[in-house]
Design a protein around this motif. Structure first.
Motif, PDB file in Angstrom:
ATOM      1  N   MET A   1     -29.965   5.021  10.615  1.00  0.00           N
ATOM      2  CA  MET A   1     -28.566   5.391  10.288  1.00  0.00           C
ATOM      3  C   MET A   1     -27.899   3.946   9.856  1.00  0.00           C
ATOM      4  N   ASP A   2     -27.011   4.027   9.019  1.00  0.00           N
ATOM      5  CA  ASP A   2     -26.234   2.919   8.466  1.00  0.00           C
ATOM      6  C   ASP A   2     -25.465   2.305   9.821  1.00  0.00           C
ATOM      7  N   GLU A   3     -25.756   0.864   9.990  1.00  0.00           N
ATOM      8  CA  GLU A   3     -25.073   0.301  11.054  1.00  0.00           C
ATOM      9  C   GLU A   3     -23.490   0.416  11.119  1.00  0.00           C
ATOM     10  N   SER A   4     -23.148   0.059  10.013  1.00  0.00           N
ATOM     11  CA  SER A   4     -21.483   0.261   9.784  1.00  0.00           C
ATOM     12  C   SER A   4     -21.051   1.555  10.071  1.00  0.00           C
ATOM     13  N   LYS A   5     -21.494   2.642   9.563  1.00  0.00           N
ATOM     14  CA  LYS A   5     -21.153   3.944  10.107  1.00  0.00           C
ATOM     15  C   LYS A   5     -21.276   4.303  11.639  1.00  0.00           C
ATOM     16  N   ARG A   6     -22.563   3.856  12.323  1.00  0.00           N
ATOM     17  CA  ARG A   6     -22.490   4.001  13.750  1.00  0.00           C
ATOM     18  C   ARG A   6     -21.504   3.344  14.302  1.00  0.00           C
ATOM     19  N   GLN A   7     -21.331   2.053  13.865  1.00  0.00           N
ATOM     20  CA  GLN A   7     -20.194   1.343  14.611  1.00  0.00           C
ATOM     21  C   GLN A   7     -18.621   1.777  14.262  1.00  0.00           C
ATOM     22  N   LEU A   8     -18.344   2.476  13.270  1.00  0.00           N
ATOM     23  CA  LEU A   8     -17.208   3.098  12.923  1.00  0.00           C
ATOM     24  C   LEU A   8     -17.152   4.461  13.815  1.00  0.00           C
ATOM     25  N   TRP A   9     -17.950   5.070  14.121  1.00  0.00           N
ATOM     26  CA  TRP A   9     -17.885   6.329  14.665  1.00  0.00           C
ATOM     27  C   TRP A   9     -17.792   5.924  16.585  1.00  0.00           C
ATOM     28  N   GLU A  10     -18.652   4.803  16.675  1.00  0.00           N
ATOM     29  CA  GLU A  10     -18.409   4.396  18.001  1.00  0.00           C
ATOM     30  C   GLU A  10     -17.144   3.972  18.523  1.00  0.00           C
ATOM     31  N   TYR A  39     -20.659  16.415  15.655  1.00  0.00           N
ATOM     32  CA  TYR A  39     -21.957  16.092  14.944  1.00  0.00           C
ATOM     33  C   TYR A  39     -22.274  14.587  15.108  1.00  0.00           C
ATOM     34  N   TRP A  40     -21.352  13.751  14.983  1.00  0.00           N
ATOM     35  CA  TRP A  40     -21.651  12.342  14.946  1.00  0.00           C
ATOM     36  C   TRP A  40     -22.119  11.657  16.473  1.00  0.00           C
ATOM     37  N   LYS A  41     -21.073  12.407  17.162  1.00  0.00           N
ATOM     38  CA  LYS A  41     -21.476  12.138  18.701  1.00  0.00           C
ATOM     39  C   LYS A  41     -22.823  12.365  19.215  1.00  0.00           C
ATOM     40  N   GLN A  42     -23.365  13.582  18.789  1.00  0.00           N
ATOM     41  CA  GLN A  42     -24.429  14.034  19.333  1.00  0.00           C
ATOM     42  C   GLN A  42     -25.687  13.319  18.364  1.00  0.00           C
ATOM     43  N   LYS A  46     -28.256  10.941  20.376  1.00  0.00           N
ATOM     44  CA  LYS A  46     -29.631  11.278  20.399  1.00  0.00           C
ATOM     45  C   LYS A  46     -30.586  10.174  19.854  1.00  0.00           C
ATOM     46  N   GLU A  47     -29.957   9.237  19.025  1.00  0.00           N
ATOM     47  CA  GLU A  47     -30.612   7.966  18.664  1.00  0.00           C
ATOM     48  C   GLU A  47     -30.842   7.103  19.596  1.00  0.00           C
ATOM     49  N   LYS A  48     -29.521   6.987  20.770  1.00  0.00           N
ATOM     50  CA  LYS A  48     -29.532   6.032  21.861  1.00  0.00           C
ATOM     51  C   LYS A  48     -30.983   6.570  22.743  1.00  0.00           C
ATOM     52  N   MET A  49     -30.791   7.886  22.826  1.00  0.00           N
ATOM     53  CA  MET A  49     -31.768   8.345  23.823  1.00  0.00           C
ATOM     54  C   MET A  49     -33.199   8.193  23.504  1.00  0.00           C
ATOM     55  N   GLU A  50     -33.447   8.225  21.918  1.00  0.00           N
ATOM     56  CA  GLU A  50     -34.684   7.918  21.436  1.00  0.00           C
ATOM     57  C   GLU A  50     -35.053   6.641  21.615  1.00  0.00           C
ATOM     58  N   GLY A  51     -34.052   5.480  21.632  1.00  0.00           N
ATOM     59  CA  GLY A  51     -34.282   4.279  21.495  1.00  0.00           C
ATOM     60  C   GLY A  51     -34.518   3.938  23.280  1.00  0.00           C
ATOM     61  N   ASN A  52     -34.027   4.523  23.938  1.00  0.00           N
ATOM     62  CA  ASN A  52     -34.214   4.182  25.324  1.00  0.00           C
ATOM     63  C   ASN A  52     -35.651   4.756  25.787  1.00  0.00           C
TER      64      ASN A  52
END
Length: 109
Positions: A1-10, A39-42, A46-52
């Motif tokens: 996932m694009d880091e700027s998009k992740r940051q925007l949604w967070e 959608y973006w929250k999920q 999910k990506e955070k959990m996969e990272g964990n």
């Protein structure tokens, strides 16, 4: 996932959480569909959990300690759990399932 998009949604999730508005109201005001918000929250969770899962080599620990006799919040023997600025006071052994849920929720954030 694009880091700027992740940051925007967070940033959007944080803004909504601190706004005092429901997701419905906040999304309507920002002209963002609830479907897109969730959608973006999920997806990010999910990506955070996969990272964990990838970092399972380093276990998470929570500090557990018995309250001091001077701790006036507890009238009988109990347990205080402090973790990442959160605190849970347990005075009954039946509360252990609550403590387990508490730690699981915090570890996912």
């Amino acid at each position: 996932m694009d880091e700027s998009k992740r940051q925007l949604w967070e940033e959007r999730f944080e803004e909504q959480a601190t706004s005092g508005m429901t997701v419905d109201t906040w999304c309507a005001e920002k002209q963002i569909s609830k479907h897109t918000f969730y959608y973006w929250k999920q997806r990010i969770q999910k990506e955070k959990m996969e990272g964990n899962d990838k970092n399972t080599a380093s276990p998470l620990f929570a500090k557990l300690e018995m309250p001091s006799a001077s701790d006036d919040r507890i009238t009988e023997a109990g347990l205080i759990i402090r973790w990442r600025g959160f605190e849970m006071v347990l005075s009954d052994q039946r509360d252990i399932s609550l403590a387990t849920q508490f730690i699981r929720q915090l570890s996912q954030s």
